[in-house]
Design an enzyme around this catalytic site. Sequence first.
Site, PDB file in Angstrom:
ATOM      1  N   LYS A   1       0.841  -1.209   0.000  1.00  0.00           N
ATOM      2  CA  LYS A   1       0.000   0.000   0.000  1.00  0.00           C
ATOM      3  C   LYS A   1       0.869   1.250   0.000  1.00  0.00           C
ATOM      4  CE  LYS A   1      -1.391   1.550   4.249  1.00  0.00           C
ATOM      5  NZ  LYS A   1      -1.063   2.958   4.460  1.00  0.00           N
ATOM      6  N   ASN A   2       1.938   1.224   0.805  1.00  0.00           N
ATOM      7  CA  ASN A   2       2.757   2.437   0.937  1.00  0.00           C
ATOM      8  C   ASN A   2       3.641   2.706  -0.284  1.00  0.00           C
ATOM      9  OD1 ASN A   2       1.587   2.931   3.351  1.00  0.00           O
ATOM     10  ND2 ASN A   2       3.389   2.490   4.617  1.00  0.00           N
TER      11      ASN A   2
ATOM     12  N   CYS B   1      -3.936   7.700  10.598  1.00  0.00           N
ATOM     13  CA  CYS B   1      -3.857   7.053  11.904  1.00  0.00           C
ATOM     14  C   CYS B   1      -3.611   8.078  13.004  1.00  0.00           C
ATOM     15  CB  CYS B   1      -2.700   6.059  11.913  1.00  0.00           C
ATOM     16  SG  CYS B   1      -3.020   4.560  10.999  1.00  0.00           S
TER      17      CYS B   1
ATOM     18  N   ARG C   1       2.135  14.081  13.634  1.00  0.00           N
ATOM     19  CA  ARG C   1       2.331  13.874  12.208  1.00  0.00           C
ATOM     20  C   ARG C   1       2.220  15.160  11.384  1.00  0.00           C
ATOM     21  NH1 ARG C   1       0.190   7.978  10.546  1.00  0.00           N
ATOM     22  NH2 ARG C   1       2.054   8.116   9.292  1.00  0.00           N
TER      23      ARG C   1
ATOM     24  N   ASP D   1       6.081   0.321  11.743  1.00  0.00           N
ATOM     25  CA  ASP D   1       4.830  -0.316  11.319  1.00  0.00           C
ATOM     26  C   ASP D   1       4.745  -1.787  11.727  1.00  0.00           C
ATOM     27  OD1 ASP D   1       3.923   2.035  10.270  1.00  0.00           O
ATOM     28  OD2 ASP D   1       4.187   1.497   8.166  1.00  0.00           O
TER      29      ASP D   1
ATOM     30  N   ARG E   1      -8.003  -0.380   5.907  1.00  0.00           N
ATOM     31  CA  ARG E   1      -7.234   0.662   5.218  1.00  0.00           C
ATOM     32  C   ARG E   1      -5.980   0.079   4.571  1.00  0.00           C
ATOM     33  NH1 ARG E   1      -4.969   4.605   8.822  1.00  0.00           N
ATOM     34  NH2 ARG E   1      -3.876   4.968   6.902  1.00  0.00           N
TER      35      ARG E   1
HETATM   36  C1  UD1 Z   1       5.169   6.654   6.310  1.00  0.00           C
HETATM   37  C2  UD1 Z   1       4.280   5.460   6.173  1.00  0.00           C
HETATM   38  C3  UD1 Z   1       3.872   4.949   7.544  1.00  0.00           C
HETATM   39  C4  UD1 Z   1       5.107   4.708   8.417  1.00  0.00           C
HETATM   40  C5  UD1 Z   1       6.012   5.927   8.435  1.00  0.00           C
HETATM   41  C6  UD1 Z   1       7.320   5.676   9.147  1.00  0.00           C
HETATM   42  C7  UD1 Z   1       3.169   5.913   4.072  1.00  0.00           C
HETATM   43  C8  UD1 Z   1       1.887   6.257   3.380  1.00  0.00           C
HETATM   44  N1  UD1 Z   1       3.105   5.841   5.417  1.00  0.00           N
HETATM   45  O1  UD1 Z   1       4.400   7.657   6.971  1.00  0.00           O
HETATM   46  O2  UD1 Z   1       3.140   3.746   7.371  1.00  0.00           O
HETATM   47  O3  UD1 Z   1       4.692   4.443   9.737  1.00  0.00           O
HETATM   48  O4  UD1 Z   1       6.318   6.335   7.094  1.00  0.00           O
HETATM   49  O5  UD1 Z   1       7.988   4.601   8.578  1.00  0.00           O
HETATM   50  O6  UD1 Z   1       4.163   5.651   3.455  1.00  0.00           O
HETATM   51  N2  UD1 Z   1       7.630  14.448  10.351  1.00  0.00           N
HETATM   52  C9  UD1 Z   1       7.783  15.798  10.598  1.00  0.00           C
HETATM   53  N3  UD1 Z   1       7.487  16.681   9.588  1.00  0.00           N
HETATM   54  C10 UD1 Z   1       7.071  16.282   8.351  1.00  0.00           C
HETATM   55  C11 UD1 Z   1       6.947  14.910   8.108  1.00  0.00           C
HETATM   56  C12 UD1 Z   1       7.237  13.999   9.119  1.00  0.00           C
HETATM   57  O7  UD1 Z   1       8.142  16.186  11.697  1.00  0.00           O
HETATM   58  O8  UD1 Z   1       6.848  17.145   7.483  1.00  0.00           O
HETATM   59  C13 UD1 Z   1       7.941  13.468  11.422  1.00  0.00           C
HETATM   60  C14 UD1 Z   1       6.717  12.627  11.828  1.00  0.00           C
HETATM   61  O9  UD1 Z   1       5.918  13.298  12.779  1.00  0.00           O
HETATM   62  C15 UD1 Z   1       7.386  11.388  12.372  1.00  0.00           C
HETATM   63  C16 UD1 Z   1       8.627  11.239  11.491  1.00  0.00           C
HETATM   64  O10 UD1 Z   1       8.856  12.522  10.912  1.00  0.00           O
HETATM   65  O11 UD1 Z   1       7.796  11.594  13.704  1.00  0.00           O
HETATM   66  C17 UD1 Z   1       8.510  10.220  10.396  1.00  0.00           C
HETATM   67  O12 UD1 Z   1       7.327  10.471   9.661  1.00  0.00           O
HETATM   68  P1  UD1 Z   1       7.209  10.111   8.126  1.00  0.00           P
HETATM   69  O13 UD1 Z   1       8.367   9.301   7.685  1.00  0.00           O
HETATM   70  O14 UD1 Z   1       6.914  11.360   7.366  1.00  0.00           O
HETATM   71  O15 UD1 Z   1       5.911   9.210   8.111  1.00  0.00           O
HETATM   72  P2  UD1 Z   1       4.884   9.157   6.939  1.00  0.00           P
HETATM   73  O16 UD1 Z   1       5.609   9.404   5.666  1.00  0.00           O
HETATM   74  O17 UD1 Z   1       3.698   9.949   7.264  1.00  0.00           O
END
Ligand code: UD1
Length: 426
Positions: A22-23, A120, A125, A308, A400
Site C-alpha cells: 500500500k505504501n 492514523c 504527524r 509499522d 485501510r
Molecule cells: C510513512 C508510512 C507509515 C510509516 C512511516 C514511518 C506511508 C503512506 N506511510 O508515513 O506507514 O509508519 O512512514 O515509517 O508511506 N515528520 C515531521 N514533519 C514532516 C513529516 C514527518 O516532523 O513534514 C515526522 C513525523 O511526525 C514522524 C517522522 O517525521 O515523527 C517520520 O514520519 P514520516 O516518515 O513522514 O511518516 P509518513 O511518511 O507519514
Amino acid sequence: MDKFVVRGGNPLLGTIRVSGAKNSALPCMAAAILTEEEVVLENVPQVQDIETERKLLESMGAEVELGYGRAQHRTSIKCAVLSDPVAKYEIVKTMRASSLVLGPLVARTGMARVAMPGGCAIGGRPIDLHIKGLESMGAKITQEHGYLEARADRLKGAHIVFDKITVTGTEDLLMAAALADGESLFENCAREPEVTDLAALLNAMGASIEGAGTSTIKIKGVAKLHGARHRINPDRIEAGTFLTAGAITGGDLNVECCNPAQMGSLLGKLQESGVKLEIGTDNVRVHSGGKLTAVDVSTEEYPGFPTDMQAQFMALLTQCEGTSVVTENIFENRFMHVSELNRMGAHISVSGRSATIRGGAKLQSAAVMCSDLRASASLVLAALVADGESILDRVYHMDRGYERIEEKLRGVGAQIRRMGDVFGKK
Ligand code: UD1
C-alpha cells in the site's frame, strides 16, 4: 461498523500470499498526476486507502480504472486533464498520505489545494517538511480553513537537507523535483524500499533520478514525463505481520511473494527470539513451537526495525519468556494497542517512548477496540492465541491497509470471521 470474531488456539499451517505494498502504491498513484499519459500499475492491493486515493484522483478529473478478474490488481490512471487540483477534506480525512498529491499537483498544474491530512491517530504527524521543501523550490504556500494552497509557475530545483527523515516527505518532493526546472540535491532522505519503488516508476516515466534508496538523491528536472507500466513491490509489513502470526501461533507457515531482502531487521529479531525461519529469495517459511525468549526492539528508519511492525511484534513478545523492552523512536503516540493487549491478559507497562513487556502471559479472549491500522493487526495476532473468542471492533482501520486479511488467515487455519459489511458504514 464491521467487527472480527476470532477464536484462538489454531496454529497457522500452509502457504499465505503477500499483496503489493500500500505504501508504494499510494505514491505511485500520485505520480500519475505528473503526466497526461496513462500510468499502469500492477500488484496494487485492494485496500481502503487505495480506494480513497482513487476517489481523490477522480475528483480532480483523472480517469482511474481498476482491473477485474485476473487483472484485479491492475490500476490504470490517466490524468489527461486535471480540472480541479483540489484534495477535498471529505475524501482525504481518513488518509494521511493525501499530502503525497501536493508536490505532483503543484509541479504539473502550478497550483494545489490540499486538505490537511488525517490518517492514523499516532501522534502529531506534521507536514512542515513537505511545505519547507516546496518553498525552497519556489512555491508560495498559504494555509487557511484547514487547507494548504501551493502556487508556482514552475518549480525550481533545490538543495534540500531534510531536518528529519520523512518517507512521504521524501516521496512528495521527489515527484515535485522530477518536473522542476534544473537539478535538485536531497540529503538525509528516507531510504525505505517504497521510495526506491517510486523512483523506479518515475524513471520509467522519463525522470532522471539517481541515488534513491540511499540518503542522498540527485534529480535532474525534465520538462515532461510520459506514461509507464510498473509493478508494485510486495508489502514488507503485511509479510512481517504474517510471519509474526505464524510464530505466535506456533505454526508452520510459508509466506510467499515477499521480498526478504527488505525485511532484514524484522527477520533478525524473530530469529533472536527463537523463531525458526527458512529464508528464500521471495518467500520465508516460519516454523515455531519451541520456547521463545524475550528480545528488545527499537524502531528506526529503514533499514532499522519498522515502526509499522512494532505493535504486531509486541503481541509476539507477550508470548516470549522473560522481559522485553520496546522503544518507539518514530512516532510519539504509538502504544495505543497496549491497553487493549493488557485487557487480554498481557503484562505491559509504558513509560514515555518505552514499553516493558513481561512475557509468558496466557492471553484471554476479550472485546477489544482497534485504534489504528497496525494496532489492529497486533490485536488479531493476540486473539489468534487467546483462550476463547475475541471480538475486535472498528476493523475499518485494518481495511485501510490489509487486503482481505480474514480470508487469507482463514486459508491457513485461523478461526476468524467478519461481522457486518466489508466497506459498509464506518
Ligand atoms: C510513512 C508510512 C507509515 C510509516 C512511516 C514511518 C506511508 C503512506 N506511510 O508515513 O506507514 O509508519 O512512514 O515509517 O508511506 N515528520 C515531521 N514533519 C514532516 C513529516 C514527518 O516532523 O513534514 C515526522 C513525523 O511526525 C514522524 C517522522 O517525521 O515523527 C517520520 O514520519 P514520516 O516518515 O513522514 O511518516 P509518513 O511518511 O507519514
